[in-house]
Scaffold this motif. Structure first.
Motif, PDB file in Angstrom:
ATOM      1  N   UNK A 141     -18.025   4.305 -15.383  1.00  0.00           N
ATOM      2  CA  UNK A 141     -18.341   3.922 -13.998  1.00  0.00           C
ATOM      3  C   UNK A 141     -17.120   4.071 -13.101  1.00  0.00           C
ATOM      4  N   UNK A 142     -15.956   3.651 -13.609  1.00  0.00           N
ATOM      5  CA  UNK A 142     -14.738   3.755 -12.816  1.00  0.00           C
ATOM      6  C   UNK A 142     -14.396   5.218 -12.547  1.00  0.00           C
ATOM      7  N   UNK A 143     -14.423   6.056 -13.569  1.00  0.00           N
ATOM      8  CA  UNK A 143     -14.073   7.472 -13.401  1.00  0.00           C
ATOM      9  C   UNK A 143     -15.083   8.228 -12.535  1.00  0.00           C
ATOM     10  N   UNK A 144     -16.328   7.795 -12.506  1.00  0.00           N
ATOM     11  CA  UNK A 144     -17.348   8.449 -11.667  1.00  0.00           C
ATOM     12  C   UNK A 144     -17.039   8.297 -10.177  1.00  0.00           C
ATOM     13  N   UNK A 145     -16.223   7.319  -9.823  1.00  0.00           N
ATOM     14  CA  UNK A 145     -15.871   7.105  -8.416  1.00  0.00           C
ATOM     15  C   UNK A 145     -14.715   7.989  -7.959  1.00  0.00           C
ATOM     16  N   UNK A 146     -14.035   8.673  -8.894  1.00  0.00           N
ATOM     17  CA  UNK A 146     -12.810   9.385  -8.557  1.00  0.00           C
ATOM     18  C   UNK A 146     -12.950  10.835  -8.135  1.00  0.00           C
ATOM     19  N   UNK A 147     -13.932  11.614  -8.606  1.00  0.00           N
ATOM     20  CA  UNK A 147     -13.898  13.057  -8.319  1.00  0.00           C
ATOM     21  C   UNK A 147     -13.598  13.369  -6.850  1.00  0.00           C
ATOM     22  N   UNK A 148     -12.676  14.318  -6.675  1.00  0.00           N
ATOM     23  CA  UNK A 148     -12.207  14.759  -5.364  1.00  0.00           C
ATOM     24  C   UNK A 148     -11.498  13.660  -4.575  1.00  0.00           C
ATOM     25  N   UNK A 149     -11.046  12.625  -5.258  1.00  0.00           N
ATOM     26  CA  UNK A 149     -10.315  11.540  -4.616  1.00  0.00           C
ATOM     27  C   UNK A 149      -8.905  11.437  -5.187  1.00  0.00           C
ATOM     28  N   UNK A 150      -8.041  10.791  -4.413  1.00  0.00           N
ATOM     29  CA  UNK A 150      -6.678  10.524  -4.865  1.00  0.00           C
ATOM     30  C   UNK A 150      -6.551   9.057  -5.222  1.00  0.00           C
ATOM     31  N   UNK A 151      -5.902   8.801  -6.359  1.00  0.00           N
ATOM     32  CA  UNK A 151      -5.593   7.440  -6.783  1.00  0.00           C
ATOM     33  C   UNK A 151      -4.082   7.290  -6.732  1.00  0.00           C
ATOM     34  N   UNK A 152      -3.625   6.197  -6.157  1.00  0.00           N
ATOM     35  CA  UNK A 152      -2.189   5.922  -6.098  1.00  0.00           C
ATOM     36  C   UNK A 152      -1.842   4.835  -7.103  1.00  0.00           C
ATOM     37  N   UNK A 153      -0.800   5.066  -7.867  1.00  0.00           N
ATOM     38  CA  UNK A 153      -0.325   4.073  -8.829  1.00  0.00           C
ATOM     39  C   UNK A 153       1.012   3.533  -8.360  1.00  0.00           C
ATOM     40  N   UNK A 154       1.116   2.223  -8.338  1.00  0.00           N
ATOM     41  CA  UNK A 154       2.349   1.543  -7.968  1.00  0.00           C
ATOM     42  C   UNK A 154       2.885   0.865  -9.222  1.00  0.00           C
ATOM     43  N   UNK A 155       4.095   1.232  -9.608  1.00  0.00           N
ATOM     44  CA  UNK A 155       4.704   0.673 -10.814  1.00  0.00           C
ATOM     45  C   UNK A 155       5.989  -0.033 -10.421  1.00  0.00           C
ATOM     46  N   UNK A 156       6.017  -1.333 -10.664  1.00  0.00           N
ATOM     47  CA  UNK A 156       7.213  -2.112 -10.359  1.00  0.00           C
ATOM     48  C   UNK A 156       8.159  -2.067 -11.549  1.00  0.00           C
ATOM     49  N   UNK A 157       9.446  -2.212 -11.264  1.00  0.00           N
ATOM     50  CA  UNK A 157      10.457  -2.226 -12.318  1.00  0.00           C
ATOM     51  C   UNK A 157      11.534  -3.241 -11.979  1.00  0.00           C
ATOM     52  N   UNK A 158      11.675  -4.220 -12.856  1.00  0.00           N
ATOM     53  CA  UNK A 158      12.732  -5.239 -12.760  1.00  0.00           C
ATOM     54  C   UNK A 158      13.673  -4.967 -13.924  1.00  0.00           C
ATOM     55  N   UNK A 159      14.965  -4.830 -13.630  1.00  0.00           N
ATOM     56  CA  UNK A 159      15.953  -4.589 -14.678  1.00  0.00           C
ATOM     57  C   UNK A 159      17.148  -5.486 -14.435  1.00  0.00           C
ATOM     58  N   UNK A 160      17.541  -6.259 -15.454  1.00  0.00           N
ATOM     59  CA  UNK A 160      18.753  -7.062 -15.340  1.00  0.00           C
ATOM     60  C   UNK A 160      18.585  -8.459 -15.869  1.00  0.00           C
ATOM     61  N   UNK A 161      19.476  -9.314 -15.393  1.00  0.00           N
ATOM     62  CA  UNK A 161      19.454 -10.726 -15.762  1.00  0.00           C
ATOM     63  C   UNK A 161      19.010 -11.513 -14.531  1.00  0.00           C
ATOM     64  N   UNK A 162      18.849 -12.806 -14.698  1.00  0.00           N
ATOM     65  CA  UNK A 162      18.457 -13.618 -13.532  1.00  0.00           C
ATOM     66  C   UNK A 162      19.578 -13.640 -12.492  1.00  0.00           C
ATOM     67  N   UNK A 163      20.832 -13.447 -12.925  1.00  0.00           N
ATOM     68  CA  UNK A 163      21.964 -13.464 -11.997  1.00  0.00           C
ATOM     69  C   UNK A 163      22.155 -12.129 -11.285  1.00  0.00           C
TER      70      UNK A 163
END
Length: 194
Positions: A90-112
């Motif tokens: 059902x999800x993939x049937x909504x996509x043909x000829x459409x663009x999907x944007x993916x947002x990927x967050x990235x946290x790297x480090x310590x709390x400080x």
């Protein structure tokens, strides 16, 4: 310094292994429910931070790598992991000829000292028949993947294009940005660390 990947995702673990770094994976236990009126970028940023903070409590002084991802359809709807065959179709049937944007967050480090970014990546879908979509779902069973496809596998056969600076962000962990983060924290991936 030791590295902890704040994730139980096998996809993120496989990506991080590409950098040939020693790390352990520890899955944070957080509530990932979107807040009312929270935008997709606010959601992934908040969740990466929460994952990192929860993991850092168990691993003080370690470099924490946390990531979260959402797919957004052309109507602004956040895409979820389908969970079942029917939901994936059902999800993939909504996509043909459409663009999907993916947002990927990235946290790297310590709390400080840490870095936090969001990487965007777009995919355009081909005009596919229901039979093609069903065949894809049956072959790859992408039930645990946001957007119902595996870009690292046969999912590429669904696309008419991919656009973005870091194709690994589409799989869930932007390695180019991660190398930048580690470098800014004094950890040289190629030289190991300074």
């Amino acid at each position: 310094m030791s590295i902890v990947l704040a994730s139980s995702s096998p996809y993120r673990q496989q990506l991080l292994q590409r950098l040939q770094l020693s790390f352990i994976a520890d899955s944070p236990d957080i509530d990932e429910t979107p807040l009312p009126n929270e935008s997709p970028i606010e959601l992934v940023t908040r969740l990466a931070r929460l994952k990192a903070e929860a993991t850092a409590k168990r691993h003080p002084g370690k470099i924490i790598i946390a990531s979260d991802q959402v797919g957004v359809d052309p109507y602004g709807t956040i895409l979820t992991k389908p969970g079942t065959r029917d939901a994936a179709i059902e999800q993939l049937m909504r996509y043909p000829n459409n663009q999907i944007s993916f947002l990927t967050s990235l946290y790297t480090g310590t709390t400080e000292q840490h870095c936090l970014d969001v990487v965007s990546y777009d995919v355009g879908f081909r005009d596919l028949t229901r039979d093609q979509i069903e065949a894809y779902v049956d072959m790859e069973q992408p039930f645990d993947c946001a957007g119902s496809f595996k870009a690292e596998g046969l999912g590429s056969a669904l696309f008419s294009y991919q656009r973005g600076d870091d194709p690994t962000s589409l799989i869930g962990l932007p390695l180019i940005k991660l190398c930048e983060h580690l470098d800014s924290l004094g950890y040289d991936v190629l030289g190991r660390h300074n």
